[in-house]
Design a protein around this motif. Sequence first.
Motif, mmCIF file in Angstrom:
data_model
loop_
_atom_site.group_PDB
_atom_site.id
_atom_site.type_symbol
_atom_site.label_atom_id
_atom_site.label_comp_id
_atom_site.label_asym_id
_atom_site.label_seq_id
_atom_site.Cartn_x
_atom_site.Cartn_y
_atom_site.Cartn_z
ATOM 1 N N ASN A 102 76.254 80.681 85.329
ATOM 2 C CA ASN A 102 74.851 80.556 84.916
ATOM 3 C C ASN A 102 73.954 80.229 86.103
ATOM 4 O O ASN A 102 72.877 80.808 86.262
ATOM 5 C CB ASN A 102 74.701 79.474 83.843
ATOM 6 C CG ASN A 102 75.339 79.861 82.527
ATOM 7 O OD1 ASN A 102 75.760 80.987 82.309
ATOM 8 N ND2 ASN A 102 75.445 78.892 81.629
ATOM 9 N N TRP A 160 82.283 83.985 85.563
ATOM 10 C CA TRP A 160 82.536 84.208 84.139
ATOM 11 C C TRP A 160 83.890 84.881 83.930
ATOM 12 O O TRP A 160 84.576 84.583 82.967
ATOM 13 C CB TRP A 160 81.410 85.013 83.514
ATOM 14 C CG TRP A 160 80.112 84.263 83.479
ATOM 15 C CD1 TRP A 160 79.929 82.921 83.282
ATOM 16 C CD2 TRP A 160 78.809 84.805 83.660
ATOM 17 N NE1 TRP A 160 78.593 82.611 83.322
ATOM 18 C CE2 TRP A 160 77.876 83.746 83.549
ATOM 19 C CE3 TRP A 160 78.320 86.089 83.907
ATOM 20 C CZ2 TRP A 160 76.504 83.937 83.673
ATOM 21 C CZ3 TRP A 160 76.948 86.273 84.028
ATOM 22 C CH2 TRP A 160 76.054 85.201 83.906
ATOM 23 N N ASN A 174 77.503 87.131 78.519
ATOM 24 C CA ASN A 174 76.874 86.793 79.797
ATOM 25 C C ASN A 174 77.136 87.878 80.836
ATOM 26 O O ASN A 174 76.231 88.278 81.582
ATOM 27 C CB ASN A 174 77.391 85.452 80.323
ATOM 28 C CG ASN A 174 76.861 84.277 79.545
ATOM 29 O OD1 ASN A 174 76.067 84.419 78.621
ATOM 30 N ND2 ASN A 174 77.322 83.091 79.892
#
Length: 152
Positions: A28, A43, A76
């Motif tokens: 993030n 991720w 994501n």
Amino acid sequence: MADEGEGELVVNVEHLMAYVNEQKEEGNVAYKAGKTTAALEAWQRGLDAMGQAEGRPMRRDDVQLVLLMRSVLHNNRGQALMRAEFWRRAILEFDEAVRIDPANVKALWRRHRAHRALKAWAEALADAETLLSDDMRERAGPVLEQMGLTPA
């Protein structure tokens, strides 16, 4: 003694999710800083860690927690790939996110947008219809409002 042996076989989901959450947060931060590759890698490390636990016994509640996180991480990754305009690769990530969690509203919305970017109108319409379906309306409403849309 049997309890000890059984306990060793069960995945330590608390430890696993601590690592996965670190990777999610690292991704993030990288994504917000415009470092798409670093975000994708972080991720993916989280997904890889959860993959090592696949097929191993864990508590029922923990299974759901792991599945939802897998869906979030695929979502994501799809968002980061969209930013780089890798539409087809993004759709693959969103497909996986929705396969794991059919109620992942953000993944459905983003996949809709990726389909539109590719002018895949039938697929985009199918995602929009899913988002506006009676089953999803309550859950999708806040996301659609945030995107400037209002469910009919």
